[in-house]
Design a protein around this motif. Sequence first.
Motif, PDB file in Angstrom:
ATOM      1  N   GLN A 301       1.092  -1.164   0.350  1.00 27.26           N
ATOM      2  CA  GLN A 301       0.173   0.162   0.273  1.00 27.26           C
ATOM      3  C   GLN A 301       0.626   1.157  -0.309  1.00 27.26           C
ATOM      4  OE1 GLN A 301      -2.897  -0.512   3.334  1.00 27.26           O
ATOM      5  NE2 GLN A 301      -4.366  -1.905   2.816  1.00 27.26           N
ATOM      6  N   GLU A 302       2.308   1.194   0.714  1.00 30.03           N
ATOM      7  CA  GLU A 302       2.655   2.326   0.640  1.00 30.03           C
ATOM      8  C   GLU A 302       3.310   2.539  -0.627  1.00 30.03           C
ATOM      9  OE1 GLU A 302       5.352   3.591   4.251  1.00 30.03           O
ATOM     10  OE2 GLU A 302       6.837   2.393   3.081  1.00 30.03           O
ATOM     11  N   LYS A 303       4.381   1.810  -1.022  1.00 28.13           N
ATOM     12  CA  LYS A 303       4.616   1.537  -2.618  1.00 28.13           C
ATOM     13  C   LYS A 303       4.041   2.151  -3.115  1.00 28.13           C
ATOM     14  CE  LYS A 303       8.061   2.408  -0.094  1.00 28.13           C
ATOM     15  NZ  LYS A 303       9.485   4.080   0.023  1.00 28.13           N
ATOM     16  N   ASN A 304       2.551   1.967  -3.257  1.00 29.36           N
ATOM     17  CA  ASN A 304       1.510   1.075  -4.758  1.00 29.36           C
ATOM     18  C   ASN A 304       2.091   0.190  -5.766  1.00 29.36           C
ATOM     19  OD1 ASN A 304       0.571   3.842  -3.460  1.00 29.36           O
ATOM     20  ND2 ASN A 304       1.730   5.314  -4.833  1.00 29.36           N
ATOM     21  N   TRP A 305       2.479  -0.833  -4.620  1.00 34.20           N
ATOM     22  CA  TRP A 305       2.514  -1.758  -5.753  1.00 34.20           C
ATOM     23  C   TRP A 305       1.242  -2.942  -6.239  1.00 34.20           C
ATOM     24  CZ3 TRP A 305       5.737  -5.536  -1.233  1.00 34.20           C
ATOM     25  CH2 TRP A 305       7.058  -5.558  -1.532  1.00 34.20           C
ATOM     26  N   PRO A 306       1.681  -3.067  -7.521  1.00 30.83           N
ATOM     27  CA  PRO A 306       0.203  -3.703  -8.018  1.00 30.83           C
ATOM     28  C   PRO A 306      -0.337  -4.583  -7.821  1.00 30.83           C
ATOM     29  CG  PRO A 306       1.671  -4.172  -9.714  1.00 30.83           C
ATOM     30  CD  PRO A 306       2.452  -3.402  -8.608  1.00 30.83           C
ATOM     31  N   ALA A 307      -1.332  -5.678  -8.199  1.00 29.05           N
ATOM     32  CA  ALA A 307      -2.170  -6.413  -7.955  1.00 29.05           C
ATOM     33  C   ALA A 307      -0.936  -7.267  -8.196  1.00 29.05           C
ATOM     34  CB  ALA A 307      -3.732  -6.745  -7.843  1.00 29.05           C
ATOM     35  N   ASP A 308      -0.558  -7.618  -9.436  1.00 28.42           N
ATOM     36  CA  ASP A 308       0.198  -8.794  -9.960  1.00 28.42           C
ATOM     37  C   ASP A 308       1.334  -8.456  -9.303  1.00 28.42           C
ATOM     38  OD1 ASP A 308       1.601 -10.806 -10.887  1.00 28.42           O
ATOM     39  OD2 ASP A 308       0.760 -10.330 -12.908  1.00 28.42           O
ATOM     40  N   ARG A 309       2.195  -9.041  -8.732  1.00 31.04           N
ATOM     41  CA  ARG A 309       3.863  -8.476  -8.573  1.00 31.04           C
ATOM     42  C   ARG A 309       4.613  -9.506  -9.352  1.00 31.04           C
ATOM     43  NH1 ARG A 309       1.379  -7.841  -2.674  1.00 31.04           N
ATOM     44  NH2 ARG A 309      -0.546  -6.537  -3.105  1.00 31.04           N
ATOM     45  N   VAL A 310       3.990 -10.228  -9.833  1.00 31.32           N
ATOM     46  CA  VAL A 310       5.070 -10.985 -10.804  1.00 31.32           C
ATOM     47  C   VAL A 310       5.480 -10.427 -12.096  1.00 31.32           C
ATOM     48  CG1 VAL A 310       5.695 -13.373 -11.511  1.00 31.32           C
ATOM     49  CG2 VAL A 310       4.013 -13.006  -9.420  1.00 31.32           C
ATOM     50  N   THR A 311       6.523  -9.507 -12.753  1.00 32.47           N
ATOM     51  CA  THR A 311       7.660  -9.841 -13.790  1.00 32.47           C
ATOM     52  C   THR A 311       8.033 -10.453 -14.341  1.00 32.47           C
ATOM     53  OG1 THR A 311       8.214  -7.616 -12.880  1.00 32.47           O
ATOM     54  CG2 THR A 311       8.411  -8.260 -15.247  1.00 32.47           C
ATOM     55  N   ILE A 312       6.561 -10.979 -15.747  1.00 32.25           N
ATOM     56  CA  ILE A 312       7.014 -12.250 -16.633  1.00 32.25           C
ATOM     57  C   ILE A 312       7.958 -12.048 -17.555  1.00 32.25           C
ATOM     58  CG2 ILE A 312       6.144 -14.249 -17.925  1.00 32.25           C
ATOM     59  CD1 ILE A 312       5.430 -14.383 -15.130  1.00 32.25           C
ATOM     60  N   VAL A 313       9.141 -12.840 -17.958  1.00 30.47           N
ATOM     61  CA  VAL A 313      10.240 -12.836 -19.135  1.00 30.47           C
ATOM     62  C   VAL A 313      10.309 -13.849 -20.023  1.00 30.47           C
ATOM     63  CG1 VAL A 313      12.697 -12.500 -19.645  1.00 30.47           C
ATOM     64  CG2 VAL A 313      11.922 -11.537 -18.108  1.00 30.47           C
ATOM     65  N   ARG A 314      10.043 -13.918 -21.526  1.00 36.47           N
ATOM     66  CA  ARG A 314       9.963 -15.204 -22.598  1.00 36.47           C
ATOM     67  C   ARG A 314      11.575 -15.347 -22.888  1.00 36.47           C
ATOM     68  NH1 ARG A 314       5.171 -16.995 -21.466  1.00 36.47           N
ATOM     69  NH2 ARG A 314       3.623 -15.539 -21.301  1.00 36.47           N
ATOM     70  N   TRP A 315      12.000 -16.781 -22.577  1.00 36.35           N
ATOM     71  CA  TRP A 315      12.682 -17.383 -23.214  1.00 36.35           C
ATOM     72  C   TRP A 315      12.865 -18.717 -24.155  1.00 36.35           C
ATOM     73  CZ3 TRP A 315      18.070 -16.801 -23.016  1.00 36.35           C
ATOM     74  CH2 TRP A 315      19.103 -17.857 -23.601  1.00 36.35           C
ATOM     75  N   ASP A 316      13.048 -18.084 -25.396  1.00 34.77           N
ATOM     76  CA  ASP A 316      13.297 -18.974 -25.836  1.00 34.77           C
ATOM     77  C   ASP A 316      13.849 -19.549 -26.731  1.00 34.77           C
ATOM     78  OD1 ASP A 316      14.798 -17.235 -27.953  1.00 34.77           O
ATOM     79  OD2 ASP A 316      13.617 -16.583 -29.130  1.00 34.77           O
ATOM     80  N   GLY A 317      15.226 -19.763 -25.849  1.00 36.00           N
ATOM     81  CA  GLY A 317      16.147 -21.254 -25.957  1.00 36.00           C
ATOM     82  C   GLY A 317      17.391 -20.424 -27.241  1.00 36.00           C
ATOM     83  N   THR A 318      17.502 -19.023 -27.160  1.00 32.71           N
ATOM     84  CA  THR A 318      18.711 -18.313 -27.649  1.00 32.71           C
ATOM     85  C   THR A 318      18.776 -17.197 -26.590  1.00 32.71           C
ATOM     86  OG1 THR A 318      16.867 -17.323 -29.275  1.00 32.71           O
ATOM     87  CG2 THR A 318      18.253 -19.425 -29.977  1.00 32.71           C
ATOM     88  N   SER A 319      19.477 -16.710 -27.478  1.00 28.07           N
ATOM     89  CA  SER A 319      19.936 -15.018 -26.702  1.00 28.07           C
ATOM     90  C   SER A 319      20.319 -13.978 -27.817  1.00 28.07           C
ATOM     91  CB  SER A 319      21.324 -15.226 -25.993  1.00 28.07           C
ATOM     92  OG  SER A 319      22.835 -15.642 -26.939  1.00 28.07           O
ATOM     93  N   LYS A 320      20.057 -12.922 -27.254  1.00 28.58           N
ATOM     94  CA  LYS A 320      20.153 -11.953 -28.321  1.00 28.58           C
ATOM     95  C   LYS A 320      21.159 -12.227 -29.038  1.00 28.58           C
ATOM     96  CE  LYS A 320      20.535  -8.095 -25.308  1.00 28.58           C
ATOM     97  NZ  LYS A 320      20.641  -8.753 -23.621  1.00 28.58           N
ATOM     98  N   ALA A 321      21.635 -11.074 -30.161  1.00 28.68           N
ATOM     99  CA  ALA A 321      22.655 -11.223 -30.916  1.00 28.68           C
ATOM    100  C   ALA A 321      23.561 -10.134 -30.410  1.00 28.68           C
ATOM    101  CB  ALA A 321      22.572 -10.860 -32.143  1.00 28.68           C
ATOM    102  N   LYS A 322      24.993 -10.896 -29.647  1.00 29.68           N
ATOM    103  CA  LYS A 322      26.180  -9.872 -29.258  1.00 29.68           C
ATOM    104  C   LYS A 322      26.075  -7.775 -29.979  1.00 29.68           C
ATOM    105  CE  LYS A 322      30.513  -9.579 -27.932  1.00 29.68           C
ATOM    106  NZ  LYS A 322      31.975 -10.483 -28.569  1.00 29.68           N
ATOM    107  N   GLY A 323      25.695  -7.360 -28.909  1.00 35.53           N
ATOM    108  CA  GLY A 323      25.471  -5.761 -29.396  1.00 35.53           C
ATOM    109  C   GLY A 323      24.025  -5.608 -29.179  1.00 35.53           C
ATOM    110  N   LYS A 324      23.748  -5.919 -29.822  1.00 33.98           N
ATOM    111  CA  LYS A 324      22.254  -5.998 -29.766  1.00 33.98           C
ATOM    112  C   LYS A 324      21.746  -5.318 -28.636  1.00 33.98           C
ATOM    113  CE  LYS A 324      21.786  -6.458 -34.221  1.00 33.98           C
ATOM    114  NZ  LYS A 324      21.855  -5.401 -35.065  1.00 33.98           N
TER     115      LYS A 324
END
Length: 324
Positions: A301-324
């Motif tokens: 309540q003090e920090k105004n957190w959203p109801a859903d406090r889980v940040t989702i990251v998708r991983w498709d099995g490959t990393s982004k190209a170097k320098g991108k």
Amino acid sequence: MSLDFSALQNVPRLLLEARLKPLQGTRFQPTGFPNLGPATYDGPDGRRMLLVESAQSMANRLETVCWDKTADDWVTPLKGLPLVKVEDNNGKPLTNTVLEAHRINSPYILEGKDTSVLDRLKQELADMEEGPVNLRQLAELLLGLDINSLLHGIFLAKSDLAGGRLRLPRALSAFIEAEDIREAQSGGVKNDHVNPSGDTAKGFGNVPFARSEFTAPRITAYFNLDLTQIRGYGLGNKVTNLLIALALFKIRAFLDEGLRLRTACDLECEALTVTRPQAFVVPERRALEEVLPQLIQDVAQEKNWPADRVTIVRWDGTSKAKGK
């Protein structure tokens, strides 16, 4: 119910010692290190000492007791705390910042094609590319993204994030030592009842082996909670109390259910002692479990957190190209 942390207000550290013993018998197996084996050494008084569990391993074990692997969520008293989860393209859980080796600095979070967390870090910490690092600003960001980092510590080792200078040391650290140790040597044989004289290099045949365990009159787990660091985040009393309660829950839960360190190292806690400040009494686990949900709600309540406090990251099995 409320917790009384008044005895901790003007002290820099909370120091605890837990006296441990083998759950059965007298022998135990310590952690081992590559090219070293058991970490034995001479204490200041000449007694033989043994590192039973390292600070690195203990940090991970103090995280494990916070996570319900079956539900893929925090254990019940900790539900609602912010964290980052990694999922595959089908939504299947892969890892998260509670269990991942490098927490939010995990390559599955910062090196994949999903750059949402990395972009947020860059955006909110952009003014730190030059000049001193504002640790309070970093702590404020982590509070709502991955609160556990404020206890476990963090090192964002990326040159495009303030030149790789974003780091917080562990606020909660621990290790286990044994004093006046004696070796207990034994051994055995891996039996092959089909072909006892087979090629052992390929896993066949009978293979004898040696086994080193230890006995000790005293085994101690040490816990150090850096209260100065926690207060230094400047996040307010409600956050400070939540972080202290979370740290104490980790310690209590580990001593209750996390002491089976290895197959041949199953320990139990005989007593938990506060060595500094001695006026402080560690709340029982049940008391911590009862009050933590309210502490989480108060901070939300003090920090105004959203109801859903889980940040989702998708991983498709490959990393982004170097320098991108």
